[in-house]
Write a protein that holds these residues in place. Structure first.
Motif, PDB file in Angstrom:
ATOM      1  N   ASN A 195       0.790  -1.745  -0.241  1.00  0.00           N
ATOM      2  CA  ASN A 195       0.088   0.186   0.513  1.00  0.00           C
ATOM      3  C   ASN A 195       0.884   1.738   0.045  1.00  0.00           C
ATOM      4  O   ASN A 195       1.768   1.614   0.145  1.00  0.00           O
ATOM      5  CB  ASN A 195      -0.495   0.102   0.873  1.00  0.00           C
ATOM      6  CG  ASN A 195      -0.150   0.658   2.748  1.00  0.00           C
ATOM      7  OD1 ASN A 195       0.788   0.411   2.361  1.00  0.00           O
ATOM      8  ND2 ASN A 195      -0.894  -0.100   3.892  1.00  0.00           N
ATOM      9  N   ASN A 196       0.242   2.784   0.114  1.00  0.00           N
ATOM     10  CA  ASN A 196       1.188   3.716  -0.409  1.00  0.00           C
ATOM     11  C   ASN A 196       1.291   4.254   1.511  1.00  0.00           C
ATOM     12  O   ASN A 196       3.052   4.577   1.047  1.00  0.00           O
ATOM     13  CB  ASN A 196      -0.066   4.778  -0.562  1.00  0.00           C
ATOM     14  CG  ASN A 196      -0.696   4.663  -1.816  1.00  0.00           C
ATOM     15  OD1 ASN A 196       0.621   4.612  -2.847  1.00  0.00           O
ATOM     16  ND2 ASN A 196      -2.222   5.603  -1.704  1.00  0.00           N
ATOM     17  N   GLN A 197       1.819   3.826   2.242  1.00  0.00           N
ATOM     18  CA  GLN A 197       2.059   3.332   3.615  1.00  0.00           C
ATOM     19  C   GLN A 197       3.424   2.467   3.573  1.00  0.00           C
ATOM     20  O   GLN A 197       4.205   1.818   4.619  1.00  0.00           O
ATOM     21  CB  GLN A 197       1.512   3.224   4.857  1.00  0.00           C
ATOM     22  CG  GLN A 197       0.634   4.154   5.276  1.00  0.00           C
ATOM     23  CD  GLN A 197      -0.913   4.113   3.781  1.00  0.00           C
ATOM     24  OE1 GLN A 197      -1.059   3.405   3.321  1.00  0.00           O
ATOM     25  NE2 GLN A 197      -1.012   5.369   3.949  1.00  0.00           N
ATOM     26  N   LYS A 198       3.688   2.298   2.790  1.00  0.00           N
ATOM     27  CA  LYS A 198       4.440   0.739   2.165  1.00  0.00           C
ATOM     28  C   LYS A 198       4.482  -0.664   3.055  1.00  0.00           C
ATOM     29  O   LYS A 198       5.957  -0.979   3.084  1.00  0.00           O
ATOM     30  CB  LYS A 198       6.031   1.270   2.280  1.00  0.00           C
ATOM     31  CG  LYS A 198       6.508   2.507   1.107  1.00  0.00           C
ATOM     32  CD  LYS A 198       7.436   3.495   0.958  1.00  0.00           C
ATOM     33  CE  LYS A 198       8.072   3.856   0.085  1.00  0.00           C
ATOM     34  NZ  LYS A 198       7.339   4.004  -1.372  1.00  0.00           N
ATOM     35  N   GLN A 199       3.480  -0.956   3.706  1.00  0.00           N
ATOM     36  CA  GLN A 199       3.313  -2.349   4.682  1.00  0.00           C
ATOM     37  C   GLN A 199       3.087  -2.636   3.082  1.00  0.00           C
ATOM     38  O   GLN A 199       2.589  -2.291   1.956  1.00  0.00           O
ATOM     39  CB  GLN A 199       2.258  -1.684   4.968  1.00  0.00           C
ATOM     40  CG  GLN A 199       1.937  -1.147   6.019  1.00  0.00           C
ATOM     41  CD  GLN A 199       0.851  -0.168   6.922  1.00  0.00           C
ATOM     42  OE1 GLN A 199      -0.036  -0.432   5.940  1.00  0.00           O
ATOM     43  NE2 GLN A 199       1.137  -0.057   8.354  1.00  0.00           N
ATOM     44  N   ILE A 200       2.828  -4.039   3.822  1.00  0.00           N
ATOM     45  CA  ILE A 200       2.741  -5.701   2.526  1.00  0.00           C
ATOM     46  C   ILE A 200       2.247  -6.272   3.153  1.00  0.00           C
ATOM     47  O   ILE A 200       2.078  -6.498   4.551  1.00  0.00           O
ATOM     48  CB  ILE A 200       4.122  -5.458   1.844  1.00  0.00           C
ATOM     49  CG1 ILE A 200       4.901  -6.954   3.203  1.00  0.00           C
ATOM     50  CG2 ILE A 200       4.974  -4.845   1.460  1.00  0.00           C
ATOM     51  CD1 ILE A 200       5.808  -7.322   2.138  1.00  0.00           C
ATOM     52  N   VAL A 201       1.760  -7.337   2.524  1.00  0.00           N
ATOM     53  CA  VAL A 201       0.732  -8.660   2.754  1.00  0.00           C
ATOM     54  C   VAL A 201       1.351  -9.515   1.544  1.00  0.00           C
ATOM     55  O   VAL A 201       1.724  -9.170   0.546  1.00  0.00           O
ATOM     56  CB  VAL A 201      -0.358  -8.568   2.991  1.00  0.00           C
ATOM     57  CG1 VAL A 201      -1.212  -8.005   1.834  1.00  0.00           C
ATOM     58  CG2 VAL A 201      -0.874  -9.701   4.191  1.00  0.00           C
TER      59      VAL A 201
END
Length: 327
Positions: A195-201
């Motif tokens: 996502n835009n917050q550079k969090q990933i799943v």
């Protein structure tokens, strides 16, 4: 009580306490339980549009999830001609991510296609090729795609993914890359969503263990995920555990057991660092096979076996159809 515990499980360690993704379980099982086959909706917590991670069950999954209030905050515009289920299908699901072309991962999309809206099918090139050749070919089903045999209705646009570059997902704030997995001779996939917050799943389709598959593909995926874990960006891993440890390794046909999953997670832990490097990481268990046998409860057995031998400190989560949770 169980549903109340879902978020407790996923938020029990502060490192993973800030949700980046909302997930709705449309189908939690693998194999023969038609109406509840592998499919998850995922969206950035800060937006309203979803993507579908596999599509074994779509319409029935939307119905069950809506009945369980998974979409209670969604309002259908007064001018829309569609029911809530129709609005979700046509307006809120912005793309299908198909890990591999086995029926229990895409039957729901195929059945829903006549009433679906225009959207992308994202997958590895080999997966998209199989969909065009096997299903959307005017023999098994009309060709709703934009390539393949016969007249192309063009409702679905095939988008081939690679492991090299992040691809923006149309009509969302998300990006994706895909890595291959080995599933008993079939190329399956892992999708890494950012996502835009550079969090990933990380979402994995069906996969066997490297040791059984004589492969290095899970090892490559773990290497790819390692820097994200070190940087506290990985919010969770969604991975199959189809069978209990009672099933012989020669009979797994490209699937995991609790023993094999823990072996693989230990490999990931070793890449990340010292013992305890994965403490608190949410691991969402998918694709548990439905059983026709008396006195057999595969999910209970798998849950007991994973928790009994979990010396890694990860948190296992077992979603049921209709569940809404966050990572």
């Amino acid at each position: 009580m169980f549903k109340k515990s879902l978020l407790v499980l996923l938020y029990s360690v502060s490192t993973y306490a800030h949700a980046g993704f909302d997930i709705v379980t449309l189908g939690s099982k693998g194999g023969i339980q038609d109406g509840n086959l592998t499919a998850f909706l995922l969206k950035d917590s800060d937006e309203q549009n979803y993507i579908a991670l596999d599509a074994g069950t779509i319409i029935n999954g939307l119905i069950v999830a809506d009945q369980q209030q998974a979409f209670k905050d969604l309002n259908v515009p007064p001018h829309s001609p569609y029911t809530k289920i129709g609005y979700l299908l046509r307006e809120k699901i912005k793309g299908y991510f198909i890990s591999h072309a086995h029926l229990d991962h895409l039957a729901g999309m195929i059945i829903a296609s006549p009433d679906d809206s225009h959207k992308n099918i994202y997958g590895l090139a080999s997966v998209n090729d199989t969909i065009t050749e096997t299903y959307f070919n005017w023999k098994a089903w009309p060709n709703f795609g934009n390539r393949g045999q016969g007249y192309q209705l063009g409702k679905y646009n095939y988008t081939d993914l690679s492991s090299q570059d992040w691809l923006p997902i149309k009509n969302t704030n998300l990006q994706v890359k895909a890595l291959p997995l080995s599933h008993a001779g079939v190329e399956s996939s892992a999708f890494i969503i950012k996502n835009n917050q550079k969090q990933i799943v990380a979402y994995l389709g069906d996969t066997g263990a490297d040791r059984i598959e004589k492969s290095d593909l899970l090892n490559s995926l773990w290497s790819t995920l390692t820097p994200y874990i070190k940087n506290k960006q990985l919010k969770g891993i969604m991975i199959e555990t189809s069978f209990s440890n009672d099933v012989a390794e020669r009979s797994l046909y490209g699937h995991l057991t609790p023993k094999l999953l823990l072996e693989e997670l230990t490999q990931l832990e070793n890449k990340v660092g010292d013992k305890g490097a994965l403490t608190g990481l949410p691991i969402v268990i998918t694709h548990i096979k439905y059983s026709l046998l008396k006195q057999s409860d595969p999910q209970t057995m798998i849950q007991q076996q994973l928790n009994a031998d979990n010396n890694i400190g990860v948190i296992f989560h077992f979603p049921a159809q209709g569940d809404h949770f966050q990572l």
